[in-house]
Design an enzyme around this catalytic site. Sequence first.
Site, mmCIF file in Angstrom:
data_model
loop_
_atom_site.group_PDB
_atom_site.id
_atom_site.type_symbol
_atom_site.label_atom_id
_atom_site.label_comp_id
_atom_site.label_asym_id
_atom_site.label_seq_id
_atom_site.Cartn_x
_atom_site.Cartn_y
_atom_site.Cartn_z
ATOM 1 C CE LYS A 74 -0.341 -0.378 5.037
ATOM 2 N NZ LYS A 74 -1.143 -0.943 6.142
ATOM 3 C CE1 TYR A 117 12.061 31.804 4.882
ATOM 4 C CE2 TYR A 117 12.433 29.460 4.545
ATOM 5 C CZ TYR A 117 12.087 30.707 4.046
ATOM 6 O OH TYR A 117 11.776 30.848 2.733
#
Length: 356
Positions: free
Chosen positions: A32, A252
């Site tokens: 999956k 940042y």
Amino acid sequence: MTATLTIDLGALVANWRRLAALHPGATAAVVKADAYGLGAARVAPTLAAAGCRHFFVAHLDEALAIRPLVPAAAIAVLNGLAAGRAADYVAQDITPVIGSLAELAAWQEEAAARRENLPTILHADTGMARLGFSPDELAVLRAEPARLAGLRLDYLMTHLACAEDPADPFNAEQARTFRAVTAQFPGVPTSFANSSGLFLGPDFHADLARPGAALYGINPTPATPNPMAPVVTLTAPILQIREVQPGTSVGYNRYWIARRPSRIATLAVGYADGYLRALSSKTAARFDGIPVPLVGRVSMDLTTFDVTDTHAQPGDALTLLGPQHGADALAIDAGTNGYEILTSLGRRYQRRYIAV
Ligand SMILES: *Cc1c(COP(=O)(O)O)cnc(C)c1O
């Protein structure tokens, strides 16, 4: 200057064989979420060639995508029968994992309309409370066998909630509950263990195991050394190296400030590539095996590392994920699990498969 994700298909096959050797039953592969981010289109046929006869996916569309690649294998959809799409399952010989009376009725209706015995896996809920029949609902089914008429019951399955913690008493409780359920369906094959469940011993073995994570190198026994071979390596070349003085902030929000003259290497990998922002200043890459700390915040497309203590140069590769620092280790740094690290792996990486 993009990052390269290398996937070792030989290690994948070795892991499948290792898991298969742990128990007498058959061993499926759970593929999956694009084989946990590694690429179901390569993983599924590779495992089929190694002898894997059963595949599990979450969605019907994932099953349809691999059907042509593993034409002889059984494929089952864990999330069940997608509403209105029964014909697609039949046309491509895909088995729904049936988890409710409503789904069962819809699948049976399809079987009746076709006068065919359709393959079915029944999902018993023994403690996840997500999908599946409760033991009481299964007793109803047993008492009213007409609800199963026209269906070929291939497996009765359940799923463990805490298998990676062998000390959790809930494992034995689920095993007891499942035994009580399977006793009501004598002769129907069973499917029980995921990766970690296979290591819990014979009480957790069944006719079909459903490992996923361990195939891809995630440790199924987190309290002890990883018995699986590493499958995934992520490397990225250094775009630039910046020399900064003490007091200089990087990235940042000025999340990291140099305390010494430092060499800061910038890589073209960021949280848009699934290199999680939660890793900001919490992990390290490797250069020639030497840990180089991630400094500052992970940004969308770039991340910075302190390579002061190495002789790394622009163009040299740092290893972000590899045998020395795998998905499990990165997960600890990010406060998540290895599953999320792998299934987040970015679409912008150049993918390289090492053939079996
Ligand atoms: C994902 C999943 C598995 C595989 O679990 P791993 O821990 O990755 O081995 C098995 N069964 C079900 C129902 C699942 O959802």
